[in-house]
Design an enzyme around this catalytic site. Structure first.
Site, short mmCIF file in Angstrom:
data_model
loop_
_atom_site.label_atom_id
_atom_site.label_comp_id
_atom_site.label_asym_id
_atom_site.label_seq_id
_atom_site.Cartn_x
_atom_site.Cartn_y
_atom_site.Cartn_z
N LEU A 46 0.82 -1.21 0.00
CA LEU A 46 0.00 0.00 0.00
C LEU A 46 0.85 1.26 0.00
CD1 LEU A 46 -2.72 -1.03 2.60
CD2 LEU A 46 -2.88 -1.07 0.11
N GLY A 47 2.03 1.19 0.59
CA GLY A 47 2.87 2.38 0.65
C GLY A 47 4.11 2.11 1.46
N GLU A 48 5.02 3.08 1.46
CA GLU A 48 6.24 2.96 2.22
C GLU A 48 6.76 4.34 2.54
OE1 GLU A 48 9.56 1.37 0.00
OE2 GLU A 48 8.56 1.84 -1.89
N GLY A 49 7.65 4.40 3.51
CA GLY A 49 8.20 5.69 3.90
C GLY A 49 9.21 5.54 5.00
N PHE A 51 8.93 5.60 8.29
CA PHE A 51 8.57 4.79 9.45
C PHE A 51 8.56 3.32 9.13
CE2 PHE A 51 6.78 4.98 13.69
CZ PHE A 51 6.20 3.73 13.83
N GLY A 52 8.13 2.94 7.94
CA GLY A 52 8.04 1.54 7.58
C GLY A 52 7.29 1.34 6.29
N GLU A 53 6.83 0.13 6.09
CA GLU A 53 6.05 -0.23 4.91
C GLU A 53 4.69 -0.75 5.36
OE1 GLU A 53 9.94 -1.86 2.40
OE2 GLU A 53 8.37 -3.24 3.06
N LYS A 69 1.74 -3.12 9.07
CA LYS A 69 2.70 -2.02 9.03
C LYS A 69 4.04 -2.51 9.56
CE LYS A 69 2.35 1.78 11.59
NZ LYS A 69 2.00 3.18 11.94
N ASP A 171 -1.08 15.43 15.56
CA ASP A 171 -0.79 15.38 14.12
C ASP A 171 -2.09 15.23 13.33
OD1 ASP A 171 0.76 15.56 11.88
OD2 ASP A 171 1.36 13.45 11.87
#
Length: 559
Positions: A46-49, A51-53, A69, A171
């Site tokens: 779904l996504g990554e960045g 912090f993690g995947e 996650k 946030d």
């Protein structure tokens, strides 16, 4: 019963930490504990960045769709990320229909042939089809007024629950609000959330006064309230309510309404919307660290004119959410009772809302590809829209936090709205979920009471920590806890972890000797990360060179 009531024990003696934790456990059946990653069938990313995947997966035991996650430790010497620890701790305690639920943790042990020694940890949460930012970015989605009211009601219900249990989210933004195809909205991303001290919000009493200091380096800039931009540390639940106002306005306009390129620019946009501060509209603002150098020209706000087409009831609620005085800013309890929700058209029921195609990071790229397939626009831009400037290209979308992405905001939302500056707000903030290629934020300005002659040490009191003391300890010899926030948020970019503080201090020491170029290129490898079996000895007395016993003997003989 709220966390505060249980902590106080109904007027009795203070509870121990263990008793407090036991009093707030969810039903034992609601949090399974830990399972193996093999218990899940991974269906797609779904996504990554930073912090993690995040992966979409299906439980082999129950068949339920979940989100996994993966928590990445950029430097194992630093241990488990504090943001993940805090998020796991809070989500295990919380249970509300409008707060993302932590089902369990999943562990993946590395094979014996793998050099990694630590297992990989995953957070398991229910699968959500969209986030709010992604829906607004989808050109095929059009929000109706009953739909906006439905989502806003659920957001306020979730915040009411959090604030009643002494939790600050810190946030609040559209990318952190997850929505499924049943119309249910849930608040996600608790990496910056924390327990706060003080009174919980009461009906008709606004947000009240803060009781202790916390770091002001929280909240993504476009959703950051003016008191945080001016470095107020003793803040309250009002910072989350300002974020609600930003999200509400974003649903109405189809794009973020305060897109500052720096903290100073962000403040100017706030003054444009709400008017410049005065002792009547923002009492005590001159005493804030950021208010002492204020030099903006007085001007009225344009909120009523900007949202005139949405009607007076909408403007009334927005004015309450965007109040400059954080003490009297509306709380979630009063916002839920605002006439806006009793005015026709009434809020839709979650089950009556339409379903949409999935809106995650990779889906946003699909939306962008659709737009890329359009014929070239004329020089002035597509008819009815201005030229798109400063395009940053495809957005990576995922922040690595609970929101599966928030990304790629184009502000068009089906071509209904005028263009706006494309791309993330550069500068001093956390990595927003709609853009991963971000750098570290610049340091905030020095406090007004700093009169030193040298550079300021940015590692202590500058971030709400007590100043360093000598060997004698704090004045008075007291050892009690200090009344400050001990949590420093992570501002890592999506790439290698930043250098540790010991590297910075060593570079500073070398600079004073005049022998080091701070801008020189570092080696591509990190000696500290090498395997211990190949690590060089640290007490080498001479540079590495070929050993020649005869040559060395002759050299010593000539002395």
């Amino acid at each position: 019963m709220s966390i505060d009531e249980a902590k106080e024990g109904g007027g009795g003696p203070a509870m121990s930490p263990r008793a407090f934790a036991l009093a707030h456990q969810r039903d034992r059946g609601s949090f399974v504990g830990c399972s193996r990653i093999a218990d899940y069938e991974v269906l797609g990313k779904l996504g990554e960045g930073t912090f993690g995947e995040v992966h979409r997966a299906r439980s082999r035991k129950t068949g339920a769709l979940v989100a996994l996650k993966k928590i990445i430790m950029h430097n194992e010497r630093d241990g488990f990320p504090i943001t993940a620890l805090r998020e796991i701790k809070l989500l295990k305690l919380l249970s509300h229909k409008n707060v993302l639920r932590l089902e369990e943790m999943a562990i993946e042990h590395p094979p014996r042939t793998d050099k990694r020694t630590r297992p990989i940890v995953y957070m398991v949460t229910p699968y959500m089809d969209h986030d709010l930012s992604g829906l607004l970015d989808n050109p095929s989605v059009r929000f109706t007024e009953p739909q906006v009211k439905c989502y806003l009601l659920q957001l306020l219900e979730g915040l009411k629950y959090l604030h009643a249990n002494h939790i600050l989210h810190r946030d609040m933004k559209a990318a952190n609000l997850l929505i499924n195809n049943k119309g249910v909205l849930q608040i996600a991303d608790f990496g910056l959330a924390r327990h706060y001290e003080g009174d919980i919000p009461q009906p008709g009493k606004g947000s009240g006064e803060g009781k202790r200091d916390y770091t002001s380096l929280v909240v993504t800039r476009w959703y950051r309230p003016p008191e945080l931009l001016m470095h107020l540390k003793r803040y309250t639940t009002a910072i989350d309510m300002w974020g609600v106002g930003c999200v509400f306005a974003e649903m109405l306009e189809g794009k973020p309404v305060l897109q500052g390129e720096s903290d100073l620019h962000q403040l100017e946009l706030v003054w444009d919307l709400c008017g410049t501060p005065s002792e009547e509209t923002m009492p005590g603002w001159r005493t804030l660290p950021g208010g002492q150098a204020f030099s903006s020209k007085p001007r009225p706000g344009n909120l009523a004119r900007r949202f005139e087409k949405h009607g007076p009831v909408v403007i009334s609620l927005l004015k309450e959410l965007f109040k400059l005085d954080w003490r009297s800013r509306i709380n979630a309890i009063d916002a839920l009772n605002h006439p806006y929700f009793r005015t026709a058209p009434l809020p839709a029921l979650p089950g009556d809302l339409p379903t949409f195609e999935e809106s995650h990071e990779f889906d946003r790229r699909k939306f962008q590809d659709r737009k890329a397939a359009l014929p070239p626009a004329p020089k002035g831009g597509t008819v009815g829209r201005g030229a798109v400037v400063n395009s940053q290209g495809p957005d990576t979308g995922f922040s690595g936090r609970d929101g599966y992405g928030g990304g790629g905001r184009n502000g068009a939302n089906g071509g209904r709205y005028p263009p706006y500056h494309r791309g993330p707000p550069p500068g001093d903030e956390r990595v927003p979920s709609w853009h991963s290629a971000r750098g570290l934020p610049p340091r905030p300005p020095m406090p007004a009471d700093y009169h030193g002659s040298g550079p300021m040490d940015h590692t202590d009191g500058y971030r709400d920590r007590p100043p360093r003391r000598g060997p004698g300890g704090p004045p008075g010899g007291g050892g009690g806890p200090s009344n400050v926030d001990t949590y420093i948020p992570s501002y890592d970019r999506d790439g290698p972890a930043p250098r540790r503080e010991d590297w910075r201090r060593r570079d500073d020491w070398d600079d004073r000797r005049g022998g080091v170029d701070r801008d020189r290129r570092r080696p591509e490898y990190d000696v500290r990360s090498r395997d211990s079996r190949t690590r060089s000895r640290t007490r080498s007395r001479s540079p590495v060179r070929d050993r020649d016993r005869g040559r060395d003997r002759d050299a010593y003989a000539r002395r």
